[in-house]
Each structure stands twice: as structure tokens, then as C-alpha cells.
Design a protein around this motif. Structure first.
Motif, PDB file in Angstrom:
ATOM      1  N   VAL A 263      43.273  18.825   4.217  1.00  0.00           N
ATOM      2  CA  VAL A 263      44.646  19.432   3.955  1.00  0.00           C
ATOM      3  C   VAL A 263      45.639  19.680   3.623  1.00  0.00           C
ATOM      4  O   VAL A 263      45.994  20.969   3.650  1.00  0.00           O
TER       5      VAL A 263
ATOM      6  N   HIS B  32      42.693  24.241  11.529  1.00  0.00           N
ATOM      7  CA  HIS B  32      43.895  22.731  11.418  1.00  0.00           C
ATOM      8  C   HIS B  32      43.205  21.909  12.734  1.00  0.00           C
ATOM      9  O   HIS B  32      43.348  20.762  12.675  1.00  0.00           O
TER      10      HIS B  32
ATOM     11  N   LEU C  29      42.589  18.193  12.180  1.00  0.00           N
ATOM     12  CA  LEU C  29      43.235  16.743  12.954  1.00  0.00           C
ATOM     13  C   LEU C  29      41.771  16.076  13.582  1.00  0.00           C
ATOM     14  O   LEU C  29      42.057  15.383  13.952  1.00  0.00           O
TER      15      LEU C  29
ATOM     16  N   TRP D  70      49.503  15.765  14.776  1.00  0.00           N
ATOM     17  CA  TRP D  70      49.121  14.862  13.348  1.00  0.00           C
ATOM     18  C   TRP D  70      49.716  13.821  13.856  1.00  0.00           C
ATOM     19  O   TRP D  70      49.653  12.565  13.757  1.00  0.00           O
TER      20      TRP D  70
ATOM     21  N   SER E 299      51.216   8.358  10.142  1.00  0.00           N
ATOM     22  CA  SER E 299      51.994   8.764  11.186  1.00  0.00           C
ATOM     23  C   SER E 299      53.228   9.003  11.320  1.00  0.00           C
ATOM     24  O   SER E 299      53.971   9.972  11.668  1.00  0.00           O
TER      25      SER E 299
END
Lengths: 102, 518
Positions: free
Chosen positions: B360, B382, B386, B441, B491
Motif C-alpha cells: 500500500v 492498485h 486490493l 478499499w 474498512s
């Protein structure tokens, strides 16, 4: 990071990657074979010790390949090691039959 | 790389870490789960009834039943493997290796009857264990890819250590409330440095477990490539007894089991029967590893046709061989009791965090400036980040969920569980590729949390009546709920904090999502 690298820089990096991977493995493999035949201990022990050492050796070569000032210099160091180890191995297996131990 | 040593190592760390990070994350996650492989298998077969003890006579009778089954079903096989029942897992597990080209056989038997055990078919924790070093690919491919990535990981660790000027200070630094990039960097440093001895040990010892495959040249030079001779000479396996080529009859194995139990202490784990219908057949009784770090199984070898003892192996390895088996033992941590295994598990989670936050970090450090469209490379990283960091945990949750929801009599049930695993993984990765990064995300991590909750609900709803030890199953479910809570928390953090430079420019306190998902 923002400016895009020149073709020459890219080629230099690619060269180091190839050198690190194949040169590193070649040095580690030759060193393993040589140490397996020459370490002053029983055959099984020499093979085990040499095999355990091979991975740190390879990591060291990879670091050298990327840390050297120029790709040419890196290639010279790794190539020299391959040559020296190869000659030494040839000497050992030439003098003694393969399978020589203890 | 005309700069200094440290700069070139920083470059090496960034790029070598990125290139193999996705595979490493998968290896770390499934490897960490494998510390609880037996528990996962038990949860996935709730029909199993444990027993208080298994008497030596029962063990001998189980061995006879196993061989009777194999004589009937696998007579042509080259090698039979019989895992004997234990109180925790009172089952006979049979595995047999056929001629090249014919796939191996596998079955679980009820030790009381010798008939196939009446339980749902699943690969249980073994699937995650094998995925850890084979990635569900052809074994040779998977092992080479994982080995290559592990070597790059060693390089990334060494160059990472060099890169950190202030490695001791980094211990105590977690700047959560500074810029997002700082927070991820600190998370990466804390998880990397705090568990650094573990990371170095687990990576090196992991390569060592398959050392002879990756680096066979010592055996080539000193043994002309005969690895069986090498292993026997180090004292790790009994001497190979080549087939005579003439037919022979295997003597009853029950008495051999009794003899083995009388010869060596410690629980008997399995039997290996080589060339079972040859005049030179061999039965090897393999015991569990005795107390200690080293991975070495005491063994008694019998001549199959007569039942006479031909060799007893019990400890006494030479220093290098003992170093080798200790490294393998450290990697597997079979020696660890409950508390120590918990610590290994935590270190494994730190490894997952280190790899995940490193991935990340690459992405955050190169985040396009406000208003600029991200380039293809950034979007690709990305999507892969993910798809891996959220996708794999989601896949594991889906694997557990499928175990509870698929019909019990479904043909090929174990394969369907694996399909659920990959189906969920692909679904999360694909669904996460389109929305804006922050929303993606947030949604993906929430979906993972929901999948873990769903697995617990499905367990309580469908398997409650099968639990032989409700407290144990509730404990396992509680652990799954803790994972769900962790993902839900991350989250939420991502939703509240990660990213929009607008908010920060407007003077709002900018925070940072905490460490990557565990």
C-alpha cells in the motif's frame, strides 16, 4: 521518480536484474558444489553445510549486483567469481573422481 | 545507481518488494493460517468425534485394516502411506502413489470398521498448507515461484535493514496522525522491525525446507545426484531398499506396529510401505518428532515379507544435519505449545502486515496529485494490491463458508470448496478494480468482514448439532468474528481517513488508516 527514466537507464537496471538472478544463482550453485567436495567433514555434512550456505551467498551476490557503481563493474565481479569457482571445481573434480568425500 | 550504497539499497527494497509482494502476501497469509492447520481441518469436519485414548492394540488393528483396504483398492501402487489414528483425530488417512502418469489415491477410513469414514469431503487445512508453497499450481511450478519470491524477500529484508538509518528509533515510531504516507511507512517499519528476527528466520528456513530442490548441486557433486542416499547418510531417513522385481507377500503389519511401539517411545504417527507386493518390500514406522526444536522423526524399518527389524533411527544427527532439521523445525513450529504457537501466529500476522502495508505504501507514495488522472501503472498496482490484500482473506472466508453451505452429498465437494475460494477472490478483485480507490478499499474490506460473519452464522445454523465440543467450536467462531471485526475496523478507518487531499487542504485533521488488515 517523476521524470521517466531513459532507455539506457532501463537497460542498465534490466542488466543488473539478469545478472543478480542468473549470476547469483550460478555463484551459489558452483560454491555449493565446490564446498560439498572440499569442506573438511563427512560427505553428508559437507553437502548439508554447503547447501545451507548457498542461500546467503546468493543474497550477497544480488546485493553486490545492485550496489556496484556500474553494471559493467557488477558483471566483472560476478563473472570473475563464476570463473574462479568454476576453475576450482574443475580442479577438484579433475584431481579426484566425482563422489570423493570426507 | 550512481548514488550511494544506501540509495541503491532503497531502490532495490522498493522494487524487489513490489514485484514479489503479491505472491509473498499470499504465502504469508496461508502460512500463518497453517499454524492452525489441524484446527481448521477439525472445524471443517464437524462430524469427527475425538477419543480419550487409543490403545496400542487398537493402533495395531487399525494398521491391519488400513493394509487390508490398500491390498484391495491399491494393490498396484508403488508406495502406501498410512497415517494412524490419534485421540485428536481418530481416523486412518491413506495415501498411495501410483506409477508415473496415474494420479495418487487418498481416502479417510473409520479405524473401528476400516470402511470409508462418514464425513463431509473437504481438503480442510491441507488446502491452505499446500497453497502456502505451491499456490495451487503444478507442484514444481508453484515451489519454484514461491522459492524465487522467498529469495527476493531475503534480498528485500537485507536491503530494507540497510535502508533504515534509524532502525532502533523506528521501533517506537507510529505517527498515526501525520500524513497518510508517514502512517503507512511507520506501520511498515513497526511490523517489519519488531518481528524482524521472525521474518529473517521464517524466510530463510522456508527456503531451507525445499533446499535440495532449489540447490541440488551439492548432492550432484558429492552423491552423483542420488538424494535418497544423501538423506539416508545424514540419518534423516532409513536406507532405501530397492525392489527385487520378484513378487512377495507382505507380512501382517499389526505385529510390526506392536514391535515398533516396544522399540521406541513416543506416539507412532504413520507407516510408509514401499513396494508392497515385492519380495523386498519395506515397512517404515515413523514416530512423531520428540520434544525439541529439531524436525526429525524417529523411525523403525522392517523387512516387509518377514517383519524383521532392519534399521532403527533415533536422533544422533551430526551438527550440520541437525542445523538443517532445526531450521525446518523452526519453520513448522510443531514443537510449539499453545502460547508459543499463538506468538508465532502473531508474528505471522505482523509479516502479513509488513508485506501488505509495504504494497500500500508504494501506492500511497505515488498517489497522483489532486486532479491528475492516475497512470496505468498506478492503477494496475492498485488493482493487484486490493485484489490480493482484500481478495485473499475474502477467499479464505468463502472457503469456510462453502464448507458449511454446499450440499453434503455433492459430487466433487472438495473441488467445489476450492472453486468457492477462487471465485470469491476473483469477484473481490474484479469488483474492486472499477470504483474510485478509496471506495473500492472500503467496500472490499467490508465484504471480507461480512464473509467471515457469514461463515460463523452458517456454522451455527447448519453444524451446531454436530459439535462434539461446543466450547471449542464457539472459540473458533469467535476467532473468525475477531478477524471480521478487524476487517470492519480497517474498512471504517479507510472510509474516514484515507486520502482526499481536499480535506487536508481545507485544514481538516488528516489521519491515517491503521496497519493493513490482519
Amino acid at each position: 521518480m517523476s521524470r521517466s527514466p531513459t532507455l539506457q537507464a532501463r537497460a542498465a537496471v534490466a542488466g543488473r536484474v539478469v545478472l543478480a538472478a542468473f549470476g547469483g544463482y550460478a555463484v551459489a550453485a558452483l560454491a555449493t558444489a565446490l564446498l560439498s567436495l572440499t569442506l573438511p567433514m563427512p560427505r553428508a555434512e559437507a553437502v548439508t553445510a554447503a547447501t545451507l550456505l548457498s542461500f546467503p551467498i546468493m543474497v550477497g551476490i544480488v546485493v553486490v549486483a545492485f550496489a556496484a557503481r556500474s553494471p559493467t563493474r557488477a558483471a566483472a565481479v560476478v563473472g570473475g567469481l563464476v570463473l574462479a569457482l568454476g576453475l576450482a571445481l574443475r580442479l577438484v573434480t579433475g584431481t579426484f573422481p566425482i563422489g570423493f568425500g570426507s | 545507481m550512481k548514488q550511494g550504497f544506501r540509495q541503491s539499497m532503497a531502490w532495490l527494497h522498493t522494487w524487489s518488494g513490489l514485484v514479489v509482494g503479491w505472491v509473498l502476501f499470499a504465502v504469508f497469509v496461508t502460512g500463518t493460517a497453517t499454524y492452525y492447520r489441524a484446527e481448521i481441518s477439525r472445524w471443517m469436519q464437524p462430524e469427527l468425534r475425538r477419543e480419550a485414548t487409543i490403545a496400542p492394540e487398537a493402533l495395531a488393528a487399525s494398521a491391519d485394516r488400513a493394509v487390508a483396504y490398500l491390498q484391495e483398492q491399491a494393490g498396484g501402487a508403488r508406495t502406501w502411506f498410512v497415517t494412524l489414528p490419534t485421540p485428536e483425530r481418530p481416523l486412518i488417512e491413506l495415501f498411495w502413489r501410483n506409477r508415473p502418469g496415474t494420479p495418487p489415491g487418498h481416502v479417510l477410513l473409520d479405524p473401528r470398521t476400516g470402511a470409508p469414514a462418514a464425513m463431509r469431503a473437504t481438503r480442510g487445512g491441507d488446502f491452505l498448507y499446500r497453497f502456502h508453497f505451491e499456490l495451487n499450481l503444478a507442484p514444481l511450478w508453484g515451489r519454484w515461484i514461491v522459492g524465487l519470491c522467498a529469495m527476493v524477500m531475503l534480498v528485500a529484508l537485507v536491503s530494507g535493514i540497510v535502508t533504515h538509518r534509524r532502525i532502533f528509533t523506528d521501533f517506537f515510531t507510529l505517527r498515526r496522525d501525520k500524513a497518510a504516507q508517514r502512517g503507512w511507512l511507520d506501520a511498515h517499519n513497526v511490523s517489519g522491525v519488531l518481528a524482524l528476527p521472525f521474518h529473517l528466520m521464517i524466510t530463510y528456513s522456508g527456503v531451507v525446507t525445499l533446499a535440495l530442490m532449489y540447490m541440488p548441486w551439492g548432492v550432484t557433486a558429492a552423491y552423483k545426484g542420488d538424494s535418497q542416499a544423501y538423506f539416508a547418510e545424514t540419518g534423516q531417513i532409513t536406507q532405501a531398499r530397492p525392489a527385487a522385481g520378484a513378487p512377495g507377500t507382505l507380512a501382517p503389519v499389526g505385529p510390526m506396529v506392536a514391535r515398533a511401539l516396544a522399540t521406541l517411545p513416543g506416539p507412532l504417527e504413520r507407516l510408509t510401505i514401499v513396494n508392497p507386493r515385492d519380495a523386498q518390500s519395506t515397512v517404515v514406522a515413523v514416530f512423531e518428532e520428540p520434544h525439541g526444536l529439531s524436525h526429525e522423526h524417529p523411525q523403525v524399518a522392517f523387512a516387509g515379507t518377514s517383519g524383521a527389524v532392519v534399521e532403527v533411527l533415533s536422533g544422533g544427527l551430526a551438527p550440520a544435519a541437525r542445523t538443517f532439521t532445526t531450521l525446518v523445525g523452526l519453520h513448522e513450529a510443531h514443537f510449539a505449545g499453545t502460547a508459543l504457537r499463538g506468538l508465532f501466529f502473531l508474528c505471522g500476522l505482523m509479516g502479513c502486515t509488513m508485506v501488505g502495508s509495504g504494497l500500500v505504501l508504494w501506492q500511497v507514495a505515488r498517489q497522483p496529485k489532486h486532479g491528475a488522472a492516475p497512470g496505468f501503472g498506478w492503477r494496475l498496482v492498485h488493482g493487484l494490491n486490493l485484489g490480493t490484500v482484500a481478495g485473499l482473506p475474502g477467499a479464505i472466508a468463502a472457503y469456510l463458508l462453502a464448507n458449511r453451505l454446499l450440499p453434503l452429498d455433492l459430487a466433487g465437494r472438495p473441488e467445489w470448496e476450492v472453486r468457492a475460494f477462487f471465485g470469491a477472490w476473483i469477484a473481490i478483485a474484479v469488483a474492486g478494480a472499477w470504483p474510485a480507490p478509496r471506495r473500492a478499499w472500503r467496500g472490499a474490506l467490508a465484504a471480507v468482514a461480512l464473509l467471515f460473519v457469514a461463515a460463523v452464522l452458517a456454522d451455527v445454523a447448519t453444524a451446531r448439532g454436530l459439535w462434539d465440543d461446543p466450547a471449542w467450536f464457539l472459540g473458533f467462531d469467535l476467532a473468525l468474528l475477531a478477524l471480521a471485526a478487524g476487517f470492519a475496523l480497517v474498512s471504517r478507518k479507510v472510509a474516514r481517513f484515507a486520502g482526499p487531499r481536499r480535506a487536508r487542504a481545507a485544514g481538516a485533521p488528516a489521519g491515517v488508516p491503521r496497519m493493513g488488515p490482519a
